[in-house]
Design a protein around this motif. Structure first.
Motif, PDB file in Angstrom:
ATOM      1  N   LYS A 132       0.845  -1.198   0.000  1.00  0.00           N
ATOM      2  CA  LYS A 132       0.000   0.000   0.000  1.00  0.00           C
ATOM      3  C   LYS A 132       0.875   1.240   0.000  1.00  0.00           C
ATOM      4  O   LYS A 132       1.721   1.422   0.896  1.00  0.00           O
ATOM      5  N   GLY A 191      -3.594   4.978  -1.043  1.00  0.00           N
ATOM      6  CA  GLY A 191      -4.494   5.784  -0.226  1.00  0.00           C
ATOM      7  C   GLY A 191      -4.945   7.017  -0.998  1.00  0.00           C
ATOM      8  O   GLY A 191      -4.605   7.198  -2.173  1.00  0.00           O
ATOM      9  N   ALA A 192      -5.706   7.883  -0.303  1.00  0.00           N
ATOM     10  CA  ALA A 192      -6.299   9.043  -0.962  1.00  0.00           C
ATOM     11  C   ALA A 192      -5.548  10.331  -0.658  1.00  0.00           C
ATOM     12  O   ALA A 192      -5.579  11.271  -1.463  1.00  0.00           O
ATOM     13  N   GLY A 193      -4.884  10.389   0.493  1.00  0.00           N
ATOM     14  CA  GLY A 193      -4.160  11.601   0.877  1.00  0.00           C
ATOM     15  C   GLY A 193      -5.036  12.841   0.734  1.00  0.00           C
ATOM     16  O   GLY A 193      -6.250  12.809   0.991  1.00  0.00           O
ATOM     17  N   GLY A 230      -8.515  12.994  -1.076  1.00  0.00           N
ATOM     18  CA  GLY A 230      -9.734  12.400  -0.532  1.00  0.00           C
ATOM     19  C   GLY A 230     -10.127  12.936   0.823  1.00  0.00           C
ATOM     20  O   GLY A 230     -11.291  13.291   1.053  1.00  0.00           O
ATOM     21  N   HIS A 231      -9.154  13.034   1.719  1.00  0.00           N
ATOM     22  CA  HIS A 231      -9.506  13.282   3.121  1.00  0.00           C
ATOM     23  C   HIS A 231     -10.025  14.691   3.388  1.00  0.00           C
ATOM     24  O   HIS A 231     -10.852  14.884   4.273  1.00  0.00           O
ATOM     25  N   ALA A 245     -13.698  14.806   2.238  1.00  0.00           N
ATOM     26  CA  ALA A 245     -14.454  13.772   2.977  1.00  0.00           C
ATOM     27  C   ALA A 245     -14.698  14.228   4.416  1.00  0.00           C
ATOM     28  O   ALA A 245     -15.780  14.016   4.974  1.00  0.00           O
ATOM     29  N   VAL A 248     -15.104  13.965  -4.500  1.00  0.00           N
ATOM     30  CA  VAL A 248     -14.051  13.090  -3.959  1.00  0.00           C
ATOM     31  C   VAL A 248     -13.773  11.946  -4.935  1.00  0.00           C
ATOM     32  O   VAL A 248     -12.613  11.613  -5.210  1.00  0.00           O
ATOM     33  N   GLY A 261      -8.248   3.998  -1.969  1.00  0.00           N
ATOM     34  CA  GLY A 261      -9.250   4.519  -1.038  1.00  0.00           C
ATOM     35  C   GLY A 261     -10.269   5.343  -1.802  1.00  0.00           C
ATOM     36  O   GLY A 261      -9.903   6.199  -2.608  1.00  0.00           O
ATOM     37  N   ASP A 262     -11.571   5.099  -1.549  1.00  0.00           N
ATOM     38  CA  ASP A 262     -12.617   5.672  -2.407  1.00  0.00           C
ATOM     39  C   ASP A 262     -13.894   5.867  -1.582  1.00  0.00           C
ATOM     40  O   ASP A 262     -13.996   5.370  -0.450  1.00  0.00           O
ATOM     41  N   ILE A 289     -16.787   5.688   3.388  1.00  0.00           N
ATOM     42  CA  ILE A 289     -15.397   5.734   2.954  1.00  0.00           C
ATOM     43  C   ILE A 289     -14.803   4.335   3.042  1.00  0.00           C
ATOM     44  O   ILE A 289     -14.903   3.661   4.072  1.00  0.00           O
ATOM     45  N   CYS A 290     -14.191   3.914   1.945  1.00  0.00           N
ATOM     46  CA  CYS A 290     -13.466   2.642   1.945  1.00  0.00           C
ATOM     47  C   CYS A 290     -11.986   2.979   1.914  1.00  0.00           C
ATOM     48  O   CYS A 290     -11.501   3.578   0.948  1.00  0.00           O
ATOM     49  N   SER A 291     -11.258   2.644   2.965  1.00  0.00           N
ATOM     50  CA  SER A 291      -9.833   2.980   2.996  1.00  0.00           C
ATOM     51  C   SER A 291      -9.027   1.954   2.202  1.00  0.00           C
ATOM     52  O   SER A 291      -9.457   0.800   2.023  1.00  0.00           O
ATOM     53  N   GLY A 292      -7.858   2.385   1.770  1.00  0.00           N
ATOM     54  CA  GLY A 292      -6.941   1.460   1.105  1.00  0.00           C
ATOM     55  C   GLY A 292      -6.579   0.299   2.021  1.00  0.00           C
ATOM     56  O   GLY A 292      -6.338  -0.816   1.554  1.00  0.00           O
ATOM     57  N   ASP A 293      -6.565   0.545   3.344  1.00  0.00           N
ATOM     58  CA  ASP A 293      -6.217  -0.519   4.300  1.00  0.00           C
ATOM     59  C   ASP A 293      -7.245  -1.650   4.234  1.00  0.00           C
ATOM     60  O   ASP A 293      -6.901  -2.831   4.307  1.00  0.00           O
TER      61      ASP A 293
HETATM   62  O1  IP8 Z   1      -6.271   7.125   2.403  1.00  0.00           O
HETATM   63  C1  IP8 Z   1      -9.395   7.046   2.275  1.00  0.00           C
HETATM   64  O2  IP8 Z   1      -8.469   6.015   1.977  1.00  0.00           O
HETATM   65  P1  IP8 Z   1      -7.089   5.939   2.784  1.00  0.00           P
HETATM   66  C2  IP8 Z   1     -10.371   7.253   1.126  1.00  0.00           C
HETATM   67  O3  IP8 Z   1      -6.481   4.631   2.370  1.00  0.00           O
HETATM   68  C3  IP8 Z   1     -11.040   8.582   1.098  1.00  0.00           C
HETATM   69  O4  IP8 Z   1      -7.431   5.935   4.247  1.00  0.00           O
HETATM   70  C4  IP8 Z   1     -11.952   8.814  -0.021  1.00  0.00           C
HETATM   71  C5  IP8 Z   1     -10.879   9.527   1.974  1.00  0.00           C
END
Ligand code: IP8
Length: 259
Positions: free
Chosen positions: A5, A44-46, A49-50, A53, A74, A134-135, A146-150
């Motif tokens: 990741k 991830g979204a960095g 996304g965040h 969101a 987003v 992450g999406d 929110i679905c995280s990359g983790d």
């Molecule tokens: O950066 C977050 O994914 P992460 C996804 O892997 C969004 O936690 C859309 C904030």
């Protein structure tokens, strides 16, 4: 196979909306190629996304008409980030295709289900890497979530049983204090459930370890059996390649799963 990741803190500047760290991503893609390993990359979204969101409270699910435009924004932003990452992977001669989870899968009360993995397997069979990220994903209970990359990493772990899992961030690993504020912070080289609980109980570090705690829990869940889950610093040239090649590096290794 090794699951990687690329965290939002290393691929973007988290302080600036939509700032992509192209040079770092290009180098990390070359390191993956140089290692010669078979990998799947998730990212991830960095700041793509965040920021929005958080502003529109998207992780609580649908509660307000104003959120709808934010969901669309987003999703647009993280797809742009993903396109830039896929471009860097292809430039590094790692054939890759975008696979947006929010366009292909559903969630149920914040749990992602990849019921049918046929498309992922079909791509891999041809030597093409599907790249998920992450999406915002449609959620049967909450409307969306929110679905995280983790979480995607955990699902891919169940599907592929990788030999190793690597999380690339902008810090050397898990510390007993915030290394960006406290130069004396001690790095944990190994983490198990007991160590993680003691880090959590130190009140002075709650903000920083809050985010890292969730990540380490996710890493511990993936570290069952012999599988190592490694948290390393991707801003340091060569570390990802060394980890992929099985060399000793500065990092934190999660072991032993969750009892
Ligand atoms: O950066 C977050 O994914 P992460 C996804 O892997 C969004 O936690 C859309 C904030």
């Amino acid at each position: 196979m090794i699951l990687i990741k690329l965290g939002g803190s290393v691929i973007t500047d988290k302080k600036e909306y939509r700032k992509f760290n192209r040079d770092i991503v290009a180098r990390l893609c070359s390191e993956i190629k140089d290692s010669g390993e078979d990998v799947i990359v998730v990212h991830g979204a960095g700041s793509f996304g965040h920021v929005i969101a958080k502003k529109f409270d998207l992780n609580s699910g649908y509660h307000d008409e104003e959120q709808i435009a934010a969901v669309a924004q987003v999703c647009y932003d993280v797809r742009e980030l993903n396109s830039m990452i896929v471009a860097e992977l292809n430039d590094a001669r790692i054939p890759s295709i975008s696979l947006p989870p929010g366009s292909c899968f559903m969630m149920d009360d914040r749990t992602l289900s990849i019921g049918d993995a046929e498309v992922i397997k079909a791509m891999r069979d041809k030597g093409i890497m599907p790249v998920m990220f992450g999406d915002v994903v449609q959620d049967r209970k909450l409307g969306f979530a929110i679905c995280s990359g983790d979480q995607i990493m955990e699902r891919l772990c169940e599907l592929y049983d990788p030999e190793k899992v690597i999380f690339v961030s902008d810090i050397d690993g898990l510390y007993d204090d915030d290394p960006k504020k406290s130069p004396d912070a001690k790095l944990y080289t190994d983490v198990d459930m007991d160590i993680l609980e003691s880090v959590r109980s130190e009140s002075s570090v709650d903000d920083v370890t809050g985010g890292v705690y969730e990540k380490m829990m996710s890493m511990l869940r993936m570290s069952s059996g012999d599988r190592e889950c490694v948290l390393l610093n991707g801003t340091v040239p060569g570390r990802l390649r060394s980890a992929l090649c099985g060399e000793d590096i500065i990092c934190t290794i999660a072991r032993g799963g969750i009892q």
